[in-house]
Design an enzyme around this catalytic site. Sequence first.
Site, PDB file in Angstrom:
ATOM      1  N   CYS A 181      -7.759  -2.248   8.533  1.00 52.75           N
ATOM      2  CA  CYS A 181      -6.241  -2.490   7.829  1.00 52.75           C
ATOM      3  C   CYS A 181      -5.912  -0.813   7.741  1.00 52.75           C
ATOM      4  O   CYS A 181      -4.736  -0.596   8.316  1.00 52.75           O
ATOM      5  CB  CYS A 181      -6.165  -3.125   6.643  1.00 52.75           C
TER       6      CYS A 181
ATOM      7  N   ARG B  90     -17.916  -0.227   6.310  1.00 49.60           N
ATOM      8  CA  ARG B  90     -19.156  -0.767   5.430  1.00 49.60           C
ATOM      9  C   ARG B  90     -19.599  -1.951   6.391  1.00 49.60           C
ATOM     10  O   ARG B  90     -20.737  -2.264   6.064  1.00 49.60           O
ATOM     11  CB  ARG B  90     -18.466  -1.158   4.069  1.00 49.60           C
TER      12      ARG B  90
ATOM     13  N   GLU C  30       0.623  -1.261  -0.062  1.00 48.53           N
ATOM     14  CA  GLU C  30       0.001  -0.029  -0.058  1.00 48.53           C
ATOM     15  C   GLU C  30       0.732   1.200   0.110  1.00 48.53           C
ATOM     16  O   GLU C  30       1.855   1.414   0.651  1.00 48.53           O
ATOM     17  CB  GLU C  30      -0.906  -0.023   1.374  1.00 48.53           C
TER      18      GLU C  30
ATOM     19  N   HIS D 124      -1.470  -5.554   1.322  1.00 52.76           N
ATOM     20  CA  HIS D 124      -2.678  -6.510   1.458  1.00 52.76           C
ATOM     21  C   HIS D 124      -2.323  -7.944   0.650  1.00 52.76           C
ATOM     22  O   HIS D 124      -1.759  -7.834  -0.403  1.00 52.76           O
ATOM     23  CB  HIS D 124      -3.974  -5.403   0.524  1.00 52.76           C
TER      24      HIS D 124
END
Length: 220
Positions: A149, A96, A86, A172
Amino acid sequence: MKTPTVLLTGFEPFGGEALNPSAQIAQALHGQVLKADGQQARVVAVVLPCVFGAALQALEAALRQHQPLLVLALGQAGGRCELTPERVAINVDDARIADNAGAQPVDQPVVPGGPAAYFSTLPIKAMVAALRAAGVPAAVSQTAGTFVCNHVFYGLMHTLQQHPGVRGGFMHVPLLPEQAARSSGQPSLPLALQTEGVRLALLAALTHTQDLRVAGGTVS
Ligand code: PCA
């Protein structure tokens, strides 16, 4: 002299899954000694709870206990077909789905008053290049999302501001085949390949204090 430590974190399963590849990879590499360019470092693995707040407390306890010279946090990203270092962590929690303690923050800062974002201090392009050269699918990711994360990645980079010289970042990883087999159309990679990819990424991070100047962006 004591062998320096690399802290490698994974997450417990979340979102109704029974497994999380990030924890399995971290545990598979626990205790391994990485050797490159005359340097060596021992991997210490810690599995974090998939819980806002508690995950960062566990990470900070591990940082205090192990005093690593480098930190790579891992997390599962369903839908991705590559290992993805990342680029950036943002100061937003916007969930979510509920975390493993039932919390679902919306548009809360990870650190009130903190900067909007932190960049990884790991050589993300060199990591991608090392994986690709070894036949492991990899790409730079421009977003770690806004769930636990990203929360851990942001909190890690915020804490490392107080530890000059300690580099850190997040990667990830895709689902495992046994997770993908429970539905249809989900990409996955086997655990052994993912574990080798993370080992190579750690070696690349140890040996490249400067990143490569190669394109790793996206058009949109
Ligand atoms: N992936 C989630 C949280 C834990 C994990 O492994 C995420 O991408 O935020």
